[in-house]
Design an enzyme around this catalytic site. Structure first.
Site, PDB file in Angstrom:
ATOM      1  N   CYS A 126       9.179   1.452  24.719  1.00  0.00           N
ATOM      2  CA  CYS A 126       9.292   0.214  24.752  1.00  0.00           C
ATOM      3  C   CYS A 126       8.880  -0.533  25.880  1.00  0.00           C
ATOM      4  O   CYS A 126       9.884  -0.398  26.915  1.00  0.00           O
ATOM      5  CB  CYS A 126      10.670   0.004  24.217  1.00  0.00           C
ATOM      6  SG  CYS A 126      11.026  -1.908  23.876  1.00  0.00           S
ATOM      7  N   GLU A 146       2.120  -5.492  24.042  1.00  0.00           N
ATOM      8  CA  GLU A 146       1.622  -4.200  23.515  1.00  0.00           C
ATOM      9  C   GLU A 146       2.004  -4.056  22.163  1.00  0.00           C
ATOM     10  O   GLU A 146       3.017  -4.443  21.740  1.00  0.00           O
ATOM     11  CB  GLU A 146       2.277  -3.519  24.602  1.00  0.00           C
ATOM     12  CG  GLU A 146       3.755  -3.186  24.549  1.00  0.00           C
ATOM     13  CD  GLU A 146       4.313  -2.265  25.912  1.00  0.00           C
ATOM     14  OE1 GLU A 146       3.698  -2.260  27.111  1.00  0.00           O
ATOM     15  OE2 GLU A 146       5.237  -1.638  25.726  1.00  0.00           O
TER      16      GLU A 146
HETATM   17  N1  SAH Z   1      14.653  -5.178  19.933  1.00  0.00           N
HETATM   18  C1  SAH Z   1      14.723  -4.194  18.902  1.00  0.00           C
HETATM   19  C2  SAH Z   1      13.507  -3.577  18.316  1.00  0.00           C
HETATM   20  C3  SAH Z   1      12.462  -3.383  19.545  1.00  0.00           C
HETATM   21  S1  SAH Z   1      13.284  -2.019  20.780  1.00  0.00           S
HETATM   22  C4  SAH Z   1      15.870  -3.129  18.925  1.00  0.00           C
HETATM   23  O1  SAH Z   1      16.547  -3.163  20.255  1.00  0.00           O
HETATM   24  O2  SAH Z   1      15.984  -2.423  18.027  1.00  0.00           O
HETATM   25  C5  SAH Z   1      12.715  -0.406  19.890  1.00  0.00           C
HETATM   26  C6  SAH Z   1      13.660   0.584  19.896  1.00  0.00           C
HETATM   27  O3  SAH Z   1      13.333   1.066  21.485  1.00  0.00           O
HETATM   28  C7  SAH Z   1      15.235   0.341  20.046  1.00  0.00           C
HETATM   29  O4  SAH Z   1      15.762   1.201  18.981  1.00  0.00           O
HETATM   30  C8  SAH Z   1      15.510   0.367  21.553  1.00  0.00           C
HETATM   31  O5  SAH Z   1      16.878   0.462  21.704  1.00  0.00           O
HETATM   32  C9  SAH Z   1      14.594   1.494  22.150  1.00  0.00           C
HETATM   33  N2  SAH Z   1      14.551   1.550  23.551  1.00  0.00           N
HETATM   34  C10 SAH Z   1      14.302   0.588  24.388  1.00  0.00           C
HETATM   35  N3  SAH Z   1      14.262   1.226  25.557  1.00  0.00           N
HETATM   36  C11 SAH Z   1      14.436   2.541  25.465  1.00  0.00           C
HETATM   37  C12 SAH Z   1      14.422   3.682  26.337  1.00  0.00           C
HETATM   38  N4  SAH Z   1      14.440   3.571  27.718  1.00  0.00           N
HETATM   39  N5  SAH Z   1      14.731   4.851  25.995  1.00  0.00           N
HETATM   40  C13 SAH Z   1      14.504   5.123  24.481  1.00  0.00           C
HETATM   41  N6  SAH Z   1      14.584   4.094  23.537  1.00  0.00           N
HETATM   42  C14 SAH Z   1      14.436   2.785  23.956  1.00  0.00           C
HETATM   43 FE1  SF4 Z   2      15.434  -6.359  23.362  1.00  0.00          FE
HETATM   44 FE2  SF4 Z   2      17.210  -4.593  23.701  1.00  0.00          FE
HETATM   45 FE3  SF4 Z   2      15.382  -4.070  21.823  1.00  0.00          FE
HETATM   46 FE4  SF4 Z   2      14.796  -3.988  24.402  1.00  0.00          FE
HETATM   47  S1  SF4 Z   2      16.205  -2.683  23.119  1.00  0.00           S
HETATM   48  S2  SF4 Z   2      13.557  -5.037  22.833  1.00  0.00           S
HETATM   49  S3  SF4 Z   2      16.093  -5.574  25.309  1.00  0.00           S
HETATM   50  S4  SF4 Z   2      16.963  -5.679  21.802  1.00  0.00           S
END
Ligand code: SAH
Ligand code: SF4
Length: 370
Positions: A354, A95
């Protein structure tokens, strides 16, 4: 023998030139092709009207322009967010999200694309819908770029051409914050970002591209040495190892005592001030004490904190904190002299968080509507 068609977005400018020469065409044809792909947003080889028909026929045979098909296209009620679920060549899905930000006092109008870098994610953060889907595969360089090009075409096809600025830069910002851990797919991400930034590609400024990472320390140190100077976001979410271990298994491998110096190193090498992302989950990491720990951890570092109201996921352990709780958290960060903002999530009505849309899609696929 039939050769596999070449996916042109997998090639950088030099490689594209070499490939065009290998077809027996002149080098300037490669430059024209590149113009059509990155500057004129062509949707097919047929549209490339100044290429001779014979060359276009060769391209049809030997190359692929795009490999992804949109399966779902959702607009948020306020029209500010648009999310596409794409099907990849091998049937996998991913996505990407487009977000509109209007002109305000603090920033100019922006059209930001949030792109994915992997199908699933190997890091497996417990609060993350993508992490909980497991890891499938890395995206190719072309698949990373194609997400951005898709939205460029979408915008160019829907706005009036009198709007020159919009036609010139349909997309103003790219954030690598969709599905996957960009630093776990280092080489493909580096090459894709190079093309986004390059004068041969989309010519987006490095300041307009943000890479978000959960904190893969060796790759973060490597990134600091590249000539890319991207904006950097770090998913922090907790300021002690004890708590961060409970949220993000990666912290056991690269604890805060290694992660924070790597962020400072990035700032020193690139001049880019890191942003620490902190998603608030009720009763997990949102107390005044947690905020004071963040202030203590980041004391004296030139950085910003982005407070996010956590998106609830299937796991009952992670519920969103309230805005009031976020404001209390913010107050404590300010008291500790930490620059910060509260980010109001966009597009929650279309599951723009995400991995959320894909999660529901997978679920429906497994459990067809009765
Ligand atoms: N893997 C990378 C980038 C993709 S995730 C990372 O973790 O930074 C993008 C952002 O969404 C990250 O800051 C992640 O911590 C956040 N994220 C993931 N799940 C989330 C949730 N349930 N609520 C809020 N932010 C979330
Ligand atoms: Fe991967 Fe963690 Fe980023 Fe989700 S928040 S995309 S599990 S690194």
């Amino acid at each position: 023998m039939n050769k596999q068609p070449v996916y042109l977005l997998d090639l950088n400018s030099e490689e594209l030139k070499a490939w065009v020469l290998s077809l027996g065409e002149k080098a300037y044809r490669a430059a024209q092709l590149e113009q059509w792909i990155y500057k004129k947003s062509a949707g097919s080889f047929e549209e490339m009207s100044d290429l001779p028909q014979s060359f276009r026929n060769k391209l049809q045979q030997a190359a692929l322009l795009f490999t992804m098909t949109p399966l779902e296209d959702k607009k948020s009620a306020d029209g500010q967010t648009r999310k596409i679920l794409f099907k990849l060549e091998d049937g996998q899905t991913l996505e990407s999200t487009l977000m509109f930000y209007e002109n305000t006092n603090s920033h100019r109008e922006r059209r930001t694309v949030c792109i994915s870098t992997q199908v699933g994610c190997p890091v497996g953060c417990y609060f993350c819908a993508t992490g909980q889907q497991g890891f499938v595969r890395n995206l190719r360089q072309g698949e990373i770029l194609e997400q951005v090009l898709y939205f460029v075409r979408l915008i160019k096809n829907t706005v009036t051409t009198e709007d020159r600025e919009l036609a010139r830069k349909a997309i103003t910002n790219v954030v690598l914050m969709g599905m996957g851990e960009p630093l776990a797919n280092y080489e493909n991400v580096r090459r894709a970002v190079e093309t986004l930034n390059s004068k041969h590609g989309l010519e987006l400024g490095a300041r307009q591209i943000t890479l978000s990472t959960s904190g893969l320390v060796p790759q973060l140190r490597q990134l600091a040495e590249e000539n890319l100077h991207l904006e950097l976001a770090i998913s922090l979410h907790a300021a002690t190892d004890e708590l961060r271990n409970r949220l993000m298994p990666i912290n056991r491998k690269y604890p805060l005592a290694e992660l924070i110096p790597a962020c400072v190193n990035y700032l020193e090498k690139t001049g880019r001030r890191p942003t620490f992302e902190y998603a608030l989950f009720e009763g997990v990491n949102d107390s005044p004490q947690n905020a004071r720990e963040v202030a203590e951890l980041l004391k004296g570092i030139n950085c910003a904190v982005n407070i996010i109201i956590g998106n609830p996921t299937a796991s009952l352990e992670f519920k969103s904190s309230s805005l009031a709780q976020a404001q209390i958290f913010q107050k404590h960060l300010f008291a500790g002299s930490i620059f910060n903002t509260i980010r109001i999530s966009k597009g929650t009505d279309i599951e723009a968080g995400c991995g959320q849309l894909k999660s529901r899609w997978l679920k429906e696929k497994d459990e067809p509507a009765k």
